[in-house]
Design a protein around this motif. Structure first.
Motif, mmCIF file in Angstrom:
data_model
loop_
_atom_site.group_PDB
_atom_site.id
_atom_site.type_symbol
_atom_site.label_atom_id
_atom_site.label_comp_id
_atom_site.label_asym_id
_atom_site.label_seq_id
_atom_site.Cartn_x
_atom_site.Cartn_y
_atom_site.Cartn_z
ATOM 1 N N ASN A 225 0.841 -1.195 0.000
ATOM 2 C CA ASN A 225 0.000 0.000 0.000
ATOM 3 C C ASN A 225 0.878 1.248 0.000
ATOM 4 O O ASN A 225 0.402 2.346 0.163
ATOM 5 N N ASP A 226 2.184 1.044 -0.167
ATOM 6 C CA ASP A 226 3.088 2.191 -0.152
ATOM 7 C C ASP A 226 3.662 2.450 -1.539
ATOM 8 O O ASP A 226 4.743 2.986 -1.675
ATOM 9 N N LYS A 227 2.935 2.034 -2.546
ATOM 10 C CA LYS A 227 3.418 2.307 -3.901
ATOM 11 C C LYS A 227 2.522 3.355 -4.546
ATOM 12 O O LYS A 227 1.304 3.322 -4.392
ATOM 13 N N GLN A 228 3.192 4.234 -5.239
ATOM 14 C CA GLN A 228 2.451 5.271 -5.933
ATOM 15 C C GLN A 228 2.512 4.966 -7.421
ATOM 16 O O GLN A 228 3.564 4.623 -7.947
ATOM 17 N N ASP A 229 1.392 5.036 -8.060
ATOM 18 C CA ASP A 229 1.354 4.784 -9.492
ATOM 19 C C ASP A 229 1.789 6.061 -10.208
ATOM 20 O O ASP A 229 1.207 7.118 -9.994
ATOM 21 N N CYS A 230 2.833 5.959 -11.022
ATOM 22 C CA CYS A 230 3.351 7.173 -11.655
ATOM 23 C C CYS A 230 2.623 7.506 -12.954
ATOM 24 O O CYS A 230 2.900 8.519 -13.572
ATOM 25 N N TYR A 231 1.773 6.632 -13.398
ATOM 26 C CA TYR A 231 1.058 6.830 -14.666
ATOM 27 C C TYR A 231 2.004 6.993 -15.843
ATOM 28 O O TYR A 231 1.763 7.773 -16.745
ATOM 29 N N ILE A 232 3.106 6.266 -15.770
ATOM 30 C CA ILE A 232 3.993 6.179 -16.923
ATOM 31 C C ILE A 232 4.013 4.714 -17.304
ATOM 32 O O ILE A 232 4.388 3.869 -16.494
ATOM 33 N N ASP A 233 3.590 4.390 -18.497
ATOM 34 C CA ASP A 233 3.515 2.998 -18.896
ATOM 35 C C ASP A 233 4.321 2.783 -20.165
ATOM 36 O O ASP A 233 4.264 3.594 -21.083
ATOM 37 N N VAL A 234 5.051 1.691 -20.155
ATOM 38 C CA VAL A 234 5.686 1.266 -21.404
ATOM 39 C C VAL A 234 4.807 0.161 -21.964
ATOM 40 O O VAL A 234 4.587 -0.854 -21.299
ATOM 41 N N CYS A 235 4.275 0.386 -23.135
ATOM 42 C CA CYS A 235 3.293 -0.540 -23.679
ATOM 43 C C CYS A 235 3.778 -1.108 -24.995
ATOM 44 O O CYS A 235 4.534 -0.487 -25.739
ATOM 45 N N SER A 236 3.313 -2.308 -25.291
ATOM 46 C CA SER A 236 3.527 -2.862 -26.611
ATOM 47 C C SER A 236 2.330 -2.503 -27.474
ATOM 48 O O SER A 236 1.288 -2.106 -26.973
ATOM 49 N N GLN A 237 2.502 -2.707 -28.764
ATOM 50 C CA GLN A 237 1.453 -2.336 -29.702
ATOM 51 C C GLN A 237 0.102 -2.962 -29.364
ATOM 52 O O GLN A 237 -0.938 -2.382 -29.643
ATOM 53 N N GLU A 238 0.153 -4.158 -28.779
ATOM 54 C CA GLU A 238 -1.097 -4.872 -28.502
ATOM 55 C C GLU A 238 -2.055 -4.057 -27.657
ATOM 56 O O GLU A 238 -3.265 -4.228 -27.743
ATOM 57 N N VAL A 239 -1.470 -3.183 -26.827
ATOM 58 C CA VAL A 239 -2.335 -2.415 -25.936
ATOM 59 C C VAL A 239 -3.370 -1.640 -26.733
ATOM 60 O O VAL A 239 -4.548 -1.606 -26.391
ATOM 61 N N LEU A 240 -2.910 -1.048 -27.830
ATOM 62 C CA LEU A 240 -3.837 -0.263 -28.645
ATOM 63 C C LEU A 240 -4.924 -1.146 -29.231
ATOM 64 O O LEU A 240 -6.102 -0.797 -29.223
ATOM 65 N N SER A 241 -4.522 -2.309 -29.733
ATOM 66 C CA SER A 241 -5.529 -3.167 -30.347
ATOM 67 C C SER A 241 -6.485 -3.708 -29.287
ATOM 68 O O SER A 241 -7.663 -3.918 -29.574
ATOM 69 N N LEU A 242 -5.961 -3.884 -28.084
ATOM 70 C CA LEU A 242 -6.846 -4.343 -27.008
ATOM 71 C C LEU A 242 -7.934 -3.327 -26.728
ATOM 72 O O LEU A 242 -9.081 -3.665 -26.476
ATOM 73 N N PHE A 243 -7.545 -2.066 -26.749
ATOM 74 C CA PHE A 243 -8.542 -1.031 -26.519
ATOM 75 C C PHE A 243 -9.592 -1.062 -27.613
ATOM 76 O O PHE A 243 -10.769 -0.807 -27.377
ATOM 77 N N THR A 244 -9.150 -1.351 -28.830
ATOM 78 C CA THR A 244 -10.103 -1.397 -29.926
ATOM 79 C C THR A 244 -11.013 -2.614 -29.806
ATOM 80 O O THR A 244 -12.205 -2.539 -30.084
ATOM 81 N N ASP A 245 -10.430 -3.732 -29.367
ATOM 82 C CA ASP A 245 -11.250 -4.933 -29.230
ATOM 83 C C ASP A 245 -12.286 -4.770 -28.128
ATOM 84 O O ASP A 245 -13.409 -5.225 -28.252
ATOM 85 N N ASN A 246 -11.862 -4.171 -27.050
ATOM 86 C CA ASN A 246 -12.790 -3.997 -25.936
ATOM 87 C C ASN A 246 -13.243 -2.554 -25.924
ATOM 88 O O ASN A 246 -12.653 -1.697 -25.278
ATOM 89 N N PHE A 247 -14.311 -2.300 -26.663
ATOM 90 C CA PHE A 247 -14.685 -0.910 -26.860
ATOM 91 C C PHE A 247 -15.247 -0.276 -25.593
ATOM 92 O O PHE A 247 -15.483 0.903 -25.538
ATOM 93 N N ASP A 248 -15.461 -1.098 -24.560
ATOM 94 C CA ASP A 248 -15.982 -0.490 -23.344
ATOM 95 C C ASP A 248 -14.874 -0.047 -22.393
ATOM 96 O O ASP A 248 -15.140 0.519 -21.351
ATOM 97 N N TYR A 249 -13.627 -0.311 -22.756
ATOM 98 C CA TYR A 249 -12.543 0.200 -21.914
ATOM 99 C C TYR A 249 -12.503 1.704 -22.025
ATOM 100 O O TYR A 249 -12.378 2.248 -23.115
ATOM 101 N N GLN A 250 -12.598 2.373 -20.903
ATOM 102 C CA GLN A 250 -12.531 3.831 -20.931
ATOM 103 C C GLN A 250 -11.293 4.315 -20.176
ATOM 104 O O GLN A 250 -10.427 4.965 -20.716
ATOM 105 N N HIS A 251 -11.254 3.964 -18.939
ATOM 106 C CA HIS A 251 -10.214 4.476 -18.056
ATOM 107 C C HIS A 251 -9.016 3.537 -18.119
ATOM 108 O O HIS A 251 -9.175 2.319 -18.131
ATOM 109 N N LEU A 252 -7.833 4.141 -18.136
ATOM 110 C CA LEU A 252 -6.622 3.326 -18.277
ATOM 111 C C LEU A 252 -6.450 2.343 -17.125
ATOM 112 O O LEU A 252 -6.007 1.222 -17.314
ATOM 113 N N ARG A 253 -6.749 2.804 -15.942
ATOM 114 C CA ARG A 253 -6.505 1.965 -14.787
ATOM 115 C C ARG A 253 -7.747 1.160 -14.423
ATOM 116 O O ARG A 253 -7.720 -0.038 -14.305
ATOM 117 N N ARG A 254 -8.846 1.896 -14.268
ATOM 118 C CA ARG A 254 -10.035 1.262 -13.742
ATOM 119 C C ARG A 254 -10.568 0.191 -14.675
ATOM 120 O O ARG A 254 -11.059 -0.834 -14.236
#
Lengths: 723, 430
Positions: A225-254
């Protein structure tokens, strides 16, 4: 440049060269898709808000550039024109080896939409850094990129690496320094895989549920519980396609992160990278704006500090961490305290005191002004005798003489505060009216935004065409602007995210809550193990003994709770049935048997009898009799068999020995009373007597004193048998 | 031209982001960059020197502003400007000599092309001063406002340029650029080899069985010590670790691999150890005009300890570190505050930096300065690539020229001072 690229592509891929061939790309979301910075963000996008006098996006871009990113796609939505104009006129448009491309959208309402749009554009060709334009960092990307690539080679499902940083949450508020809620992460300490991510955990109850397969699959898990999320992500290309596949994804974290963690069909994995000496944080609300500004002034973000970022000739750091531009007009009697930034062309009058604050460019500050912990942007006029504490004052604001800003006030662009007017704490003032029901489509957070939905909002001025005279009234004579109303319910939360420090009374309250919480937590911890949730999943037998130790403690808490319930029932004349229900509920939640309830209730009754005023033993007896008569039903509903009755006697005995010695003399009388009221059956009393027969002399004190009564009972029994 | 622009921007960025560290690396890269700027500058037929000066100045100002703490950048820019003027001067005097005193011309030209631009320039300057009539200064200043900063000596060049314009300007323009690039190459060479030149003097300064103390890490010091070791001197070295960056650890490691007897101590133990030390040898970040030293943090303390125990405090500095500015000069940023994360771990202290509770202001303040200023009276000896000097000597040279060149452009002043300082060094050496 072009030639360089070509020759590089010609090379056959070796690992290092692959790194060199694909220029590192980054997606910068220049829209927070949130409303936390309202009303300011109605007029200017969040990424262009000055952070220690430099637009936030400059920090992000400067970091990306120095971290070796070559191509940045800036996604802008709200106020996209302003962002694009700014970037075009700034130095970023003409950097060699660093291209900034803007992608504009008018209908994206979330980070998910933004990423889907970018996917359609097909501009990302490899691993990329995903960051929002309000992130300040000075970390080096080399290591995290390398780790990410190595993992990818071993496991194609490792598609994302999140950067985290150690930062203890405040023990009092359970909030991080940045004003965000406590964040729970379960991380495998060996592989650094992220297993669980809970940002709005119900920490007050102390529950966090882990899927049991996680425990089965991972030899060790560390829950942080002592970690802070820096909101810096290194992503692979798949991340983008995942967002497209799951059109209900809105929030990056939630949605996205949690979605991936829950989804075990695709088997995508997220990993974490912890940074130690470098800095990274995201400005999420006014509290983090304050915190990060102070971090910057304290130079944690070095080399991204104002004197270096804006070309050091203009701004110099003086002792005590005061940053001053070269052409500030400062009265001799003015006092500039530590950790203060004074921008170019600002004039400061006599006897003015400024500390822990940022004052932007071209401001005019009169005499006898007190500024403390405030953020004053550009071209602000503050007349004589004003007082500002922990406030944010945007461009072009005029504060007439004697005006006062209480802690947590936000004055949006060009607001005028009238003479001697006191702006109440935590108020947000803007020239624009508070949006009535639906957010203007630019700045919309999707519906589960914490701060209430449209229905809750109401306008302070019923009249839409409110003329200036009406608004003037709001901010004193000559004032211009609307004071935004705080939503009901959100009012309590306001202090959490404000620039002002948490007020003392809140702190005291929180301290008390926290003590209670801690009590509860210990109990809850026990519930977990007692109900076997953890034990069943992990073959951990070591906790058995601890359990027993705990349960004894636990009984103490339970007893207290029952007593409180009982007293309330007595004082508030709660019906017996209801009291029974409440005690039953307690029994369930503490996982107690009805034996314990009977003991506890009896204990509370006797205690009440002792505590109510009495002068002699007979009076005490009468008290006890009254209470017992009144609440006999309550007690009886937990006395189902003989064991429970014996427990009551034992409890009474214990009381007479310890807590209520006054009863010692009355022991036989009370016992008789209980018998009379049919609370105790003779069997129980006799059994008790039998058990005690074999005990030590000392234990037999009460047996002896009630010998007569027992004798009488025995005789009665024999008589019965005779009949 | 676009190529150099990209190079300049790249270098500017690196300086800004503090990606280049160490004055030698900075000095070298600055010189190389200026060389390419000069070679890319298109020279007009008239007044080539002014054109070169202008382009170098434009780039140089940007570089200095990018990281004002790195004084070596400014020093190199000044040196290069000086080289241009010097070469221009030598060419014009040569041309003038060709017109007026043809007998001397060959001689002068030879000296100009010689590997000692410094000495030659001084000689030429002296020569030209004697040959020139005062009015020529006036006329030139009006003609060439650009080179207003270029004072009397070079003005004579401009003046004569007009006369000799028709003669051989094309060859001269090529020659000027060529000469300047040659001279800058020499400068780069000098910067590269300054360690060796300093190290050559090691054996004269370090004696048998001495104990040497140093703090932090400096390449110059490393080479210096190793040079003495190679000459079969046997001595011991105490290395203070140099918190918070602990570069002393690296130095100790390096010394041990070279076979030197090394003792690593904490910075705070310096005072306790100094009585056993025969000499303190340290590197510097910059040497100011008054003979004061800007040096890695902690050195002032070492210098005071050395003074207390009468231990010689020796500063090694390549001539690119000699800076003509005074430490009290408003342009000089004496210090840079680095990130507190070098001192403490953010995660562990994050609860002390929570502004949400308490008075809303940080109670914990971490100060991490990079440099110390060591006043000249604490320095016993400077060893530069031109020889050893007393601090008062350096201050004296600067002083002389600051007063004699009142009202002139500071940049130029500094060039002259540099020249004379170096020239003086040569004299001392011989």
């Amino acid at each position: 440049m072009g030639a360089q690229k070509k020759s590089a592509t010609a090379r056959v891929s070796e690992d290092q060269e692959e790194l060199a061939r694909n220029p590192l790309q980054a997606i910068l979301l220049a829209d927070s898709f949130a409303t936390t910075f309202r009303p300011i963000t109605l007029e200017r996008p969040k990424v262009l808000l000055p952070l220690v006098n430099i637009p936030m996006i400059d920090y992000t871009l400067a970091w990306l550039e120095s971290a070796g990113v070559e191509e940045v796609f800036v996604f802008c939505c709200a106020h996209s024109k302003q962002v694009i104009d700014y970037l075009e006129s700034s130095r970023w448009s003409s950097q060699p080896n660093f291209s900034v491309t803007t992608i504009e959208s008018h209908n994206s309402i979330s980070a998910g939409d933004a990423l889907r749009l970018i996917y359609e554009r097909n501009v990302i060709h490899g691993d990329f850094v995903l960051i929002s334009g309000d992130t300040v960092s000075n970390m080096s990307l080399t290591q995290v990129l390398q780790e990410h690539k190595e993992r990818r080679k071993k496991d194609a499902n490792a598609i994302m690496t999140m950067v985290v940083k150690k930062s203890k949450p405040s023990p009092i508020t359970q909030q991080s320094r940045l004003g965000t809620d406590e964040l729970f992460m379960a991380i495998n300490p060996v592989t650094k895989q992220l297993l669980c991510y809970e940002d709005k955990a119900e920490h007050s109850k102390g529950f966090i549920s882990l899927d049991k397969t996680l425990i089965a699959d991972n030899p060790s898990i560390i829950l942080h519980n002592d970690k802070q999320d820096c909101y810096i992500d290194v992503c692979s290309q798949e991340v983008l396609s995942l967002f497209t596949d799951n059109f209900d994804y809105q929030h990056l974290r939630r949605h996205f992160v949690k979605g991936l963690l829950v989804d075990d069909i695709m088997g995508y994995k997220i990993f974490t990278h912890e940074i130690h000496s470098s800095y990274a944080a995201r400005i999420d609300n006014f509290r983090s704006y304050d915190t990060i500004s102070k971090d910057i002034i304290q130079r944690w973000t070095y080399p991204f500090v104002p004197d270096i970022l804006c070309g050091s000739s203009a701004i110099k750091v003086e002792r005590q961490g005061t940053y001053r531009a070269s052409d500030v007009t400062l009265s001799r009697s003015a006092h500039i305290g530590s950790f203060t930034f004074i921008g170019q062309g600002t004039k400061i009058g006599n006897d003015t005191k400024i500390s822990h604050s940022v004052v932007g460019e071209g401001c005019t500050i009169g005499s006898n002004v007190t500024i403390e912990g405030s953020y004053i942007w550009n071209n602000v006029t503050i007349e004589d005798g004003c007082q500002l504490r922990h406030a944010i004052v945007c461009d072009g604001v005029i504060m007439k003489s004697g005006a006062v800003l209480q802690p947590g006030v936000i004055l949006s662009f060009k607001v005028v505060v009238g003479q001697q007017f006191v702006v109440p704490a935590y108020s947000k003032v803007s020239l624009l009216q508070q949006p009535t029901q639906q957010d203007s489509d630019e700045e919309l957070e999707y519906a589960d935004n914490t701060s209430g939905t449209g229905e809750l909002r109401y306008k302070l001025n019923g009249d839409i065409a409110a003329d200036l005279s009406e608004t003037a009234y709001e901010l004193g004579t000559g004032g211009v602007g609307y004071i935004w109303s705080v939503f009901e319910g959100a009012q309590d939360e306001e202090w959490k995210h404000s620039v002002a420090p948490i007020p003392k009374d809140k702190l005291v309250k929180l301290m008390l809550d926290k003590d209670e919480d801690e009590e509860q937590l210990t109990q809850d911890g026990n519930v977990l193990s007692a109900s076997g949730e953890l034990k069943a999943d992990s073959d951990d037998n070591g906790s058995e003994d601890d359990d027993n130790a705990d349960s004894r403690d636990d009984y103490g808490f339970f007893e207290k709770e029952v007593e409180a319930t009982f007293l309330r029932a007595v004082h508030e004349n709660v019906k017996v049935d209801h009291a029974v229900l409440e005690v039953n509920a307690l029994r369930l939640s503490y996982n107690m048997a009805s034996v314990d309830c009977a003991g506890a209730i009896f204990y509370s009754m006797m205690k009440l009898a002792v505590e109510s005023p009495h002068h002699s033993a007979s009076e005490l007896h009468r008290n006890a009799a009254d209470i017992i008569t009144k609440w006999v039903k309550l007690l009886k509903s937990f006395l189902h068999d003989i064991d429970e009755e014996i427990e009551v006697i034992l409890k009474f005995e214990e009381m007479c020995l310890e807590s209520a010695k006054e009863f010692a003399a009355l022991f036989p009388q009370v016992l008789h009373l209980l018998y009379d009221k049919e609370i105790l059956q003779e069997d129980a009393i006799l059994r008790w007597a039998d058990e005690k027969e074999g005990a030590d002399e000392s234990d037999k004190v009460f047996l002896k004193s009630s010998e007569k009564f027992v004798q009488w009972l025995k005789e009665a029994e024999e008589e019965d048998e005779d009949d | 031209m676009p190529d150099t622009q990209a190079l300049v921007n790249d270098f500017l960025n690196k300086l800004k982001k503090r990606k280049i560290e160490g004055s030698q690396a900075t000095a070298k890269q600055t010189a190389e960059l200026l060389r390419s700027v000069i070679s890319q500058t298109r020279v007009p037929y008239t007044n080539q020197a002014a054109a070169l000066i202008q382009s170098v100045k434009a780039v140089g100002e940007g570089l200095i502003a990018a990281n004002p703490v790195e004084l070596a950048v400014g020093n190199v820019v000044r040196r290069v400007l000086h080289i241009i003027r010097e070469e221009d001067l030598s060419l014009t005097t040569a041309a003038m000599a060709g017109l007026n005193l043809s007998a001397v011309s060959d001689d002068e030209d030879d000296v100009g092309g010689d590997n000692q631009p410094v000495l030659s320039a001084a000689a030429i300057a002296a020569a030209s001063r004697s040959t020139l009539r005062p009015p020529s200064l006036q006329t030139l200043l009006e003609d060439v406002p650009d080179s207003a900063a270029v004072p009397h000596t070079s003005s004579s060049g401009g003046d004569s340029e007009g006369k000799s314009k028709s003669a051989d300007k094309s060859s001269r323009s090529r020659k000027l650029k060529h000469d300047v690039i040659e001279a800058v190459n020499e400068l780069i060479q000098d910067i590269n080899t300054c360690h060796e030149q300093i190290a050559e003097q090691a054996v004269e300064n370090i004696h048998q069985n001495e104990v040497i103390l140093t703090l932090g890490s400096s390449r110059t010091v490393l080479e210096f010590l190793c040079a003495a070791k190679e000459k079969k001197r046997s001595f011991r070295v105490f290395v203070a670790e140099g918190a918070p960056r602990y570069q002393g650890h690296l130095l100790a490691k390096e010394l041990v691999t070279r076979g030197l007897q090394t003792t690593l101590i904490t910075d705070s133990a310096v005072f306790a150890m100094i009585s056993r030390v025969n000499m303190v040898i340290v590197g510097a970040h910059a040497v100011m005009a008054n003979g004061g030293v800007i040096a890695p943090v902690g050195l002032n303390m070492v210098a005071l300890a050395a003074q207390k125990h009468a231990v010689p405090f020796v500063v090694l500095a390549g001539s690119h570190k000699l800076c003509p500015l005074y430490p009290h000069h408003p342009e000089v940023l004496l210090n840079e505050l680095r990130s507190p994360s070098e001192l403490l771990d953010f995660g562990e202290f994050s609860d002390c930096l929570d502004f949400g509770s308490g008075i809303g202001a940080p109670l914990l303040h971490v100060v991490n300065p990079t440099f110390d200023y060591v006043p000249p009276k604490l320095v016993s000896l400077f060893i530069t690539d031109t020889g050893g000097h007393n601090p008062s000597y350096i201050a004296e040279i600067y002083q002389l020229f600051v007063t004699s060149l009142r009202g002139e452009d500071m940049k130029f002043k500094s060039e002259i001072m540099k020249t004379n300082c170096v020239a003086g060094g040569n004299l001392v050496k011989s």
